[in-house]
Design an enzyme around this catalytic site. Structure first.
Site, PDB file in Angstrom:
ATOM      1  N   GLY A  74      -1.312   1.312  -3.155  1.00  0.00           N
ATOM      2  CA  GLY A  74      -1.343   0.339  -4.241  1.00  0.00           C
ATOM      3  C   GLY A  74       0.042  -0.110  -4.688  1.00  0.00           C
ATOM      4  O   GLY A  74       0.259  -1.287  -4.986  1.00  0.00           O
ATOM      5  N   THR A  75       0.986   0.818  -4.744  1.00  0.00           N
ATOM      6  CA  THR A  75       2.336   0.451  -5.194  1.00  0.00           C
ATOM      7  C   THR A  75       2.971  -0.568  -4.259  1.00  0.00           C
ATOM      8  O   THR A  75       3.541  -1.577  -4.702  1.00  0.00           O
ATOM      9  CB  THR A  75       3.212   1.718  -5.296  1.00  0.00           C
ATOM     10  OG1 THR A  75       2.699   2.542  -6.348  1.00  0.00           O
ATOM     11  CG2 THR A  75       4.659   1.365  -5.604  1.00  0.00           C
ATOM     12  N   ASN A 153      -5.560   1.929 -15.766  1.00  0.00           N
ATOM     13  CA  ASN A 153      -5.600   3.262 -15.154  1.00  0.00           C
ATOM     14  C   ASN A 153      -5.627   4.397 -16.164  1.00  0.00           C
ATOM     15  O   ASN A 153      -6.011   5.510 -15.825  1.00  0.00           O
ATOM     16  CB  ASN A 153      -4.407   3.450 -14.210  1.00  0.00           C
ATOM     17  CG  ASN A 153      -3.084   3.129 -14.870  1.00  0.00           C
ATOM     18  OD1 ASN A 153      -2.916   2.064 -15.467  1.00  0.00           O
ATOM     19  ND2 ASN A 153      -2.138   4.037 -14.768  1.00  0.00           N
ATOM     20  N   SER A 201      -6.100   0.769  -3.269  1.00  0.00           N
ATOM     21  CA  SER A 201      -5.531   1.996  -2.720  1.00  0.00           C
ATOM     22  C   SER A 201      -6.655   2.878  -2.186  1.00  0.00           C
ATOM     23  O   SER A 201      -7.670   3.083  -2.851  1.00  0.00           O
ATOM     24  CB  SER A 201      -4.759   2.738  -3.814  1.00  0.00           C
ATOM     25  OG  SER A 201      -4.269   3.964  -3.308  1.00  0.00           O
ATOM     26  N   THR A 239       4.644   0.283  12.580  1.00  0.00           N
ATOM     27  CA  THR A 239       3.470   0.673  13.357  1.00  0.00           C
ATOM     28  C   THR A 239       2.307   1.040  12.437  1.00  0.00           C
ATOM     29  O   THR A 239       2.471   1.823  11.504  1.00  0.00           O
ATOM     30  CB  THR A 239       3.810   1.885  14.260  1.00  0.00           C
ATOM     31  OG1 THR A 239       4.886   1.511  15.110  1.00  0.00           O
ATOM     32  CG2 THR A 239       2.614   2.298  15.087  1.00  0.00           C
ATOM     33  N   CYS A 327       1.075   9.027 -12.351  1.00  0.00           N
ATOM     34  CA  CYS A 327       2.407   8.542 -11.998  1.00  0.00           C
ATOM     35  C   CYS A 327       3.415   8.813 -13.112  1.00  0.00           C
ATOM     36  O   CYS A 327       4.606   8.741 -12.895  1.00  0.00           O
ATOM     37  CB  CYS A 327       2.357   7.048 -11.702  1.00  0.00           C
ATOM     38  SG  CYS A 327       1.178   6.658 -10.414  1.00  0.00           S
TER      39      CYS A 327
END
Length: 388
Positions: A74-75, A153, A201, A239, A327
């Site tokens: 998500g970040t 959140n 996310s 990748t 967070c």
């Protein structure tokens, strides 16, 4: 000696990976380990899995496969949406966001301000709802982007995304929403919401960590922020994490299939928890909107009880919750979200976020209510401010 009961109620921080997701991922660590960019059969197998995953994710949110960009979470998705759009739309340097966004948005906006861009932070009301009238008044000729989260959140308040979308369309402004907490809990369809970009996310929906998506509506003027071998249609080089992406896609599929049942189950547990706490513990308040909130979110503040102390005492009883977002849970500062709701000082440092998951039960609620009663009583007995 008996084993202590352990109850996890911090699903807004992360979720356990679903066993079906693990099963879907396992072959891509061993037999199907190819690089999706390689031309041989190993690479083709990985590339085909990537295509299938892209379609699974797109189908779950009503998007086209080519509108799905896989990221690390998500970040990164929030960073790509904001830093990918704002500096590359000439002459437009102004962004509108809200004061209660996740740090992934707020700190990215602060970074842009340090480069000379302009940001307006729209306030919220006492329930944590973004003031749409102020948001519209904040629009300028050089506004290029509005970024407002779908659901908060910390307090779980669901924002009026459709109304904000109408404003963004009226003034021809791009609209991004961080839907990290809402996907899998409430309906998320990019056309119904009217958004140009949307962040998701994987690990919030019982998928693996390290994977996310930025949905980007076709025609959006966005540039990459990571350069290299032009993976992800040139939008995110590096990748591809094929095993993680396959797991994420499976988690999205399961979330879509189970959403209705999960939502009913979590809402019943949430409402039972709230009412039983209010019935048995005094000097408590519910933070966030009373009804327009995520089915799994309970954020409460207790007077004369400090958040970190509550968390530790509950942990000693086997209950895992949070004082705020994962967070920022190691920060001693008052939550920027609760501060924005103008919660009284007596309550603001005594907050707990309890976020439920599909594996929780009503028996878990019984246990947690008892643990909370014991914890609050113990802390208030030590507080010189509490009534004795």
């Amino acid at each position: 000696m008996g084993t202590m009961k352990r109850i996890y109620m911090d699903h807004s921080a992360t979720t356990p990976v679903d066993p079906l997701v693990v099963d879907a991922m396992l072959p891509f660590f061993t037999d199907l380990f190819g690089n999706a960019s390689s031309l041989h059969s190993f690479g083709s197998e990985a590339a085909e899995a990537l295509l299938r995953a892209r379609k699974q994710v797109a189908d779950a949110i009503g998007a086209l496969p080519e509108e799905i960009i896989f990221t690390s979470g998500g970040t990164e998705s929030d960073n790509l949406a904001i830093r990918g759009v704002v500096p590359f739309n000439a002459g437009k340097k102004h962004v509108i966001t809200s004061v209660i966004e996740h740090p992934a948005v707020l700190n990215t906006c602060a970074f842009l301000e340090s480069l000379g861009h302009e940001v307006t932070y729209v306030p919220v009301d006492a329930d944590g709802v973004v003031d749409v009238k102020i948001l519209e008044k904040s629009v300028r000729e050089n506004t290029v982007l509005v970024s407002v989260m779908h659901a908060n959140n910390e307090v779980g308040t669901i924002q009026p995304i459709e109304k904000i979308s109408e404003i963004a369309k009226k003034y021809n402004i791009y609209f991004h929403t961080d839907a990290v907490q809402s996907v899998g809990k409430i309906p998320v369809n990019v056309d119904d919401l009217g958004v140009d970009m949307l962040s998701i996310s994987s690990h919030k929906i019982h998928g693996p960590k390290g994977v996310g998506v930025l949905y980007v509506r076709k025609g959006t003027n966005i540039s990459p922020i990571v350069f290299g071998g032009n993976h992800e249609m040139g939008m995110r080089s590096g990748t591809e994490n094929v095993s993680g992406i396959v797991g994420f896609a499976k988690a999205m599929e399961l979330a879509a299939q189970r959403q209705d049942a999960d939502s009913i189950h979590m809402t019943q547990m949430r409402d039972s928890l709230i009412s039983r706490v209010f019935d048995s513990i005094s000097d408590v308040r519910l933070n966030g909107h009373p009804s327009r909130r995520l089915p799994n979110n309970v954020n409460m503040s207790f007077k004369y009880a400090e958040g970190e102390s509550m968390l530790m005492l509950l942990d000693m009883q086997g209950v895992a919750v949070s004082t705020g977002s994962a967070c920022s849970s190691k920060s001693l500062k008052a939550s920027h979200v609760l501060s924005a709701l103008e919660i009284e000082d007596d309550f603001i440092h005594g907050s707990l976020r309890i976020s439920l998951g599909r594996e929780n039960t009503m028996d878990d609620i019984d246990y947690v209510v008892g643990a909370l009663q014991e914890t609050i009583a113990k802390l208030r007995a030590m507080s010189p401010l509490a009534d004795r």
